[in-house]
Design a protein around this motif. Structure first.
Motif: not given
Lengths: 228, 228
Positions: B48-54, B76-78, B103-107
């Protein structure tokens, strides 16, 4: 004349599987243009992605005063029109055959169908672009590290004098804007700020920057020392 | 602490439509890590794709000698892990919480479903990356034009002496390789060669280069003149 040859030799498609390449080959149309012939015009609907197969293509805009400004000359393997086509927007510039040329045309509609059938086609292209972006960002960092720290130091000293702010400076533009001003990208600017912070030249608190060592910044700005 | 906030503030998603953002919100999972906690390990499946949230995330590799080499610190945002996820490969490096972070995770699976439903989601992301690549390439050109012409001139003179080839030099590496050697990208190298050609310094015939004005190249190599 150079020729880009097979679809798998086009950098944008280099990670595609053979079945995906076959799908693209189905929607591909070859188009021939003679030198000086228009391929598309600024404002036309971005109806597809082009790849130079043979020869060269000129991308240009016409200024309000009627002067031609060449943006790119693309050769075999280079895509063009792809941003407008991906974004579903109109072409932001015009394209013309710079030499007699052959281009490969993939319609937006056909492309969307291929991706609907096999979404990983788009993923493979996203991987290619992401990888290229990482490589470019590393190169920009490499090139920037020579001059950007000095320019940033000069900018900080300027802000400190301009505002009579003493050693406490407030950045009033976004990091993206400041990066562009200094000729780099936000990622590299962040690294340089972090380095200056570690070396005790400055202390970063959000958008406020404390100039801990103005003499050191001066040396950096004048190119007498390098940031290591 | 910074926070990337809403999905539309993530650069990779900035061109998405509200319905596409809603689809992504459906598959999104928030994950929390404490400082030093492992997020994924080199060799794990790129699921999956991760995006740093905090907070911040460290991307690193461990050398054969056991030494840690930090590749990136992302805030954040990367996005991170996106290349492996798009390419369907295993992660080429490890990720760890550098500070406490969210982090935000999108499988990958969920993402593929979103794209199957609406292929233009992938197209909008391709547009974002393509636009960024163009911007980066222009910046590299800008940065390169200061030093690369001189380095190229020096390289050509070196080849001419080394082979006893006189004024006829053969490039024996690919343009991509030579560009990397000189610290630039093939697009910029081509432009520099074309400029030198126009100025009568060299004449380019495929991979053979005729040195028309060795003294002029010498001046360029020594930084006494600039390529304009």
């Amino acid at each position: 004349m150079d020729r880009c040859g097979r679809l798998e030799d086009i950098p944008l498609f280099e990670d595609l599987e053979s079945e995906q390449l076959q799908d693209l080959a189905q929607i591909l149309k070859k188009q021939n243009f003679t030198r000086g012939q228009r391929i598309f015009t600024e404002g036309d609907e971005g109806n597809g992605l082009y790849v130079v197969d043979l020869g060269q293509v000129k991308i240009f805009k016409i200024s309000p005063a009627g002067k031609e400004q060449i943006l790119h000359i693309f050769g075999p393997g280079n895509p063009f029109g792809e941003i407008a086509m991906f974004a579903g927007e109109s072409f932001p510039a015009s394209a013309e055959a710079f030499t007699d040329c052959q281009v490969l045309f993939f319609s937006r509609h056909g492309f969307l169908e291929c991706v609907r059938k096999d979404p990983s086609l788009a993923f493979n292209m996203l991987a290619v672009l992401s990888r290229r972006l990482r490589k470019f960002a590393a190169l920009i960092e490499d090139l920037s590290l020579k001059e950007v720290p000095g320019r940033l130091a000069a900018h900080l000293l300027y802000l400190s004098e301009k505002d009579g702010a003493g050693d406490k400076v407030k950045l009033e533009v976004s990091k993206g804007h400041l990066a562009a001003l200094l000729g780099t990208i936000p990622e590299t600017l962040s690294r340089i700020l972090a380095k200056m912070n570690r070396q005790g030249l400055i202390e970063v608190n959000g958008s406020t920057i404390l100039l801990l060592d103005p003499d050191g910044l001066e040396d950096l700005a004048e190119g007498e020392v390098k940031l290591t």
